[in-house]
Motif scaffolding. Structure first.
Motif, PDB file in Angstrom:
ATOM      1  N   ILE A 165      35.595  44.186  35.872  1.00 17.08           N
ATOM      2  CA  ILE A 165      36.494  42.408  36.532  1.00 17.08           C
ATOM      3  C   ILE A 165      36.113  41.746  37.831  1.00 17.08           C
ATOM      4  O   ILE A 165      35.270  42.725  38.534  1.00 17.08           O
ATOM      5  CB  ILE A 165      38.109  44.039  37.424  1.00 17.08           C
ATOM      6  N   GLY A 166      35.988  40.691  37.510  1.00 17.18           N
ATOM      7  CA  GLY A 166      35.758  40.200  38.721  1.00 17.18           C
ATOM      8  C   GLY A 166      36.592  38.732  39.549  1.00 17.18           C
ATOM      9  O   GLY A 166      38.189  38.834  38.880  1.00 17.18           O
ATOM     10  N   THR A 167      36.232  38.378  40.674  1.00 17.20           N
ATOM     11  CA  THR A 167      37.066  37.460  40.861  1.00 17.20           C
ATOM     12  C   THR A 167      35.592  36.448  41.946  1.00 17.20           C
ATOM     13  O   THR A 167      34.599  37.430  42.805  1.00 17.20           O
ATOM     14  CB  THR A 167      38.472  38.042  42.338  1.00 17.20           C
ATOM     15  N   VAL A 168      36.648  35.341  42.362  1.00 19.74           N
ATOM     16  CA  VAL A 168      35.959  34.330  42.196  1.00 19.74           C
ATOM     17  C   VAL A 168      36.160  33.395  43.860  1.00 19.74           C
ATOM     18  O   VAL A 168      37.688  32.580  43.890  1.00 19.74           O
ATOM     19  CB  VAL A 168      34.587  33.723  41.694  1.00 19.74           C
ATOM     20  N   GLY A 169      36.021  33.813  44.697  1.00 16.08           N
ATOM     21  CA  GLY A 169      35.779  32.642  45.640  1.00 16.08           C
ATOM     22  C   GLY A 169      35.399  33.161  47.237  1.00 16.08           C
ATOM     23  O   GLY A 169      35.293  34.918  47.615  1.00 16.08           O
ATOM     24  N   ARG A 170      35.986  32.763  48.481  1.00 15.71           N
ATOM     25  CA  ARG A 170      35.734  32.914  49.314  1.00 15.71           C
ATOM     26  C   ARG A 170      36.424  34.355  49.929  1.00 15.71           C
ATOM     27  O   ARG A 170      37.972  33.857  49.618  1.00 15.71           O
ATOM     28  CB  ARG A 170      35.313  31.732  50.991  1.00 15.71           C
ATOM     29  N   PHE A 243      32.020  39.115  33.442  1.00 14.68           N
ATOM     30  CA  PHE A 243      33.377  39.095  33.670  1.00 14.68           C
ATOM     31  C   PHE A 243      34.120  39.898  32.237  1.00 14.68           C
ATOM     32  O   PHE A 243      33.883  38.802  31.391  1.00 14.68           O
ATOM     33  CB  PHE A 243      34.798  38.474  34.392  1.00 14.68           C
ATOM     34  N   ASP A 244      34.567  40.658  32.132  1.00 15.41           N
ATOM     35  CA  ASP A 244      35.980  41.162  31.391  1.00 15.41           C
ATOM     36  C   ASP A 244      37.199  40.289  31.712  1.00 15.41           C
ATOM     37  O   ASP A 244      37.834  40.203  30.714  1.00 15.41           O
ATOM     38  CB  ASP A 244      35.828  42.402  30.434  1.00 15.41           C
ATOM     39  N   VAL A 245      37.743  40.152  33.076  1.00 18.03           N
ATOM     40  CA  VAL A 245      38.886  39.072  32.869  1.00 18.03           C
ATOM     41  C   VAL A 245      38.187  39.238  34.451  1.00 18.03           C
ATOM     42  O   VAL A 245      38.017  39.469  35.073  1.00 18.03           O
ATOM     43  CB  VAL A 245      39.871  40.868  32.954  1.00 18.03           C
ATOM     44  N   SER A 262      36.090  30.119  34.658  1.00 21.31           N
ATOM     45  CA  SER A 262      36.080  31.155  33.501  1.00 21.31           C
ATOM     46  C   SER A 262      36.450  31.197  32.240  1.00 21.31           C
ATOM     47  O   SER A 262      35.624  31.995  31.240  1.00 21.31           O
ATOM     48  CB  SER A 262      37.160  31.860  33.982  1.00 21.31           C
ATOM     49  N   LEU A 263      37.673  30.758  31.807  1.00 23.23           N
ATOM     50  CA  LEU A 263      37.676  30.198  30.921  1.00 23.23           C
ATOM     51  C   LEU A 263      36.732  29.261  29.995  1.00 23.23           C
ATOM     52  O   LEU A 263      37.039  29.907  28.344  1.00 23.23           O
ATOM     53  CB  LEU A 263      38.936  29.297  30.029  1.00 23.23           C
ATOM     54  N   THR A 267      36.203  33.820  29.007  1.00 22.26           N
ATOM     55  CA  THR A 267      37.021  35.205  30.213  1.00 22.26           C
ATOM     56  C   THR A 267      37.870  34.708  30.584  1.00 22.26           C
ATOM     57  O   THR A 267      38.378  34.020  31.030  1.00 22.26           O
ATOM     58  CB  THR A 267      35.702  34.999  31.362  1.00 22.26           C
ATOM     59  N   PRO A 268      39.351  35.988  29.961  1.00 21.83           N
ATOM     60  CA  PRO A 268      40.460  35.701  29.886  1.00 21.83           C
ATOM     61  C   PRO A 268      40.825  36.483  31.323  1.00 21.83           C
ATOM     62  O   PRO A 268      39.834  36.582  32.208  1.00 21.83           O
ATOM     63  CB  PRO A 268      41.186  36.477  29.098  1.00 21.83           C
ATOM     64  N   VAL A 269      41.776  34.787  31.945  1.00 27.01           N
ATOM     65  CA  VAL A 269      42.423  34.914  33.408  1.00 27.01           C
ATOM     66  C   VAL A 269      43.664  35.713  33.493  1.00 27.01           C
ATOM     67  O   VAL A 269      44.368  35.561  32.559  1.00 27.01           O
ATOM     68  CB  VAL A 269      42.179  33.588  34.036  1.00 27.01           C
TER      69      VAL A 269
END
Length: 346
Positions: A165-170, A243-245, A262-263, A267-269
């Motif tokens: 699982i991933g998240t991108v951002g400050r 990422f998987d999600v 992501s899309l 990669t689903p969101v």
């Protein structure tokens, strides 16, 4: 955008905040003259004079500002030279209401371009001059066929046979990464070996109160071992492919560029039903929309995807198809050029 305009034989003069913002652009035929603004010019008066001289000497046909600060600085020079001004609103007034300065910029602008319907709604007093044009993305870079996810997996000592699982951002309170941390214990009930990448921002010595809160929450919930912080990266597309999600739990995100990216990487969101994100994610088709600040719902949505690999693939493929059609940089540049022509015809 400037690269796309240059390809269309538009003479672009780029004015960054400092010289470090422009790298080798002259090699691409893009004319640049940095105006040493803010920290690099003693006074705003000097910056305004520099911009006035640039507009006058180069016979600029139209001024397109890409931030509120730049719009404040260039509004007066544009007005006294009689040059049409476009203010590109890339942040909403929901979090950055500047009061009388908002009125000054918006009244000075010949046209406002908002990067989402949500952002446009916060500029409602000037709706008659506001056009919504979404942010464009270089779809050649964000192409899953050109990336090998295993490289990122190996670089961060992750396991290739376990979900990521991933998240991108400050790391900021508004991005609400802490909600993903709080969702992890519930996700681990179904996927105990889940791995999490926090891409971007800073995690240096827990330098901010928010970072300290994230660290304390990780310790409290016992999820430290499954989270990896990458720090700032300039190859986000490679991470998104791993990422998987992709999760974006932000509050009042003006647009949500990383959602599009992501899309595009199939990669689903899982994103909040807040701000501009619902304008990108089609709930139940390219991802799931969740209420803000609801870690349990984030956990449920992520788990639904991880439990069903074929659904993840379906959502990802559909998301790329939709994003290619709606957010390709060339398409967006055409829309912006149409606004230029409209303004110049006034």
């Amino acid at each position: 955008m400037r690269d796309e305009l240059a390809r269309r034989d538009v003479d672009v003069v780029t004015v960054p905040y400092n010289r470090g913002d422009i790298r080798n652009k002259n090699e691409k035929g893009i004319l640049t003259r940095p105006a040493e603004i803010a920290a690099n010019i003693p006074t705003v008066v000097d910056a305004t004079r520099s911009l006035y001289e640039l507009i006058r000497d180069r016979n600029i046909d139209i001024v397109h500002t890409n931030s509120f600060k730049s719009a404040v600085l260039v509004s007066f020079p544009a007005r006294i030279t009689g040059t049409p001004l476009l203010f590109h609103a890339r942040s909403s007034r929901a979090y950055s209401d500047h009061g009388i300065l908002d009125r000054y910029v918006c009244e000075s602008a010949d046209r406002i371009i908002a990067n989402s319907e949500f952002t446009a709604s916060t500029y409602s007093p000037w709706s008659e001059k506001t056009t919504v044009i979404y942010n464009g993305v270089n779809t050649d870079v964000f192409d899953p066929a050109e990336v090998t996810p295993r490289d990122i997996i190996a670089e961060h000592d992750l396991r290739n046979d376990q979900p990521v699982i991933g998240t991108v951002g400050r790391l900021t309170p508004r991005k609400r990464q802490i909600d993903l941390v709080r969702a992890l214990p519930e996700i681990q009930k179904s996927h105990p070996d889940v791995q999490v990448l926090f891409v971007g921002g800073s995690y240096k010595g827990l330098g901010t109160a928010h970072e300290r809160e994230i660290a304390a929450t990780m310790r409290e919930l016992g999820v430290e071992d499954c989270i990896t912080f990458t720090g700032y990266v300039d190859d986000v597309h490679r991470y998104l492919a791993a990422f998987d999600v992709s999760v974006l739990p932000s509050l009042k995100e003006p647009f949500g560029r990383v959602v599009v990216e992501s899309l595009l990487m199939e990669t689903p969101v899982v994103g909040t039903a807040d701000g501009g994100i619902p304008e990108i994610v089609t709930h139940g088709e390219t991802g799931y929309l969740v209420p803000p600040e609801e870690p349990r719902v984030i956990a449920d949505s992520v788990t639904r995807l991880l439990d069903n690999p074929s659904r993840m693939t379906e959502f990802g493929q559909r998301g790329r198809e939709e994003s290619l059609e709606r957010f390709d940089a060339a398409t967006i540049t055409e829309q912006e050029q149409a606004v230029y022509h409209d303004v110049l015809a006034l």
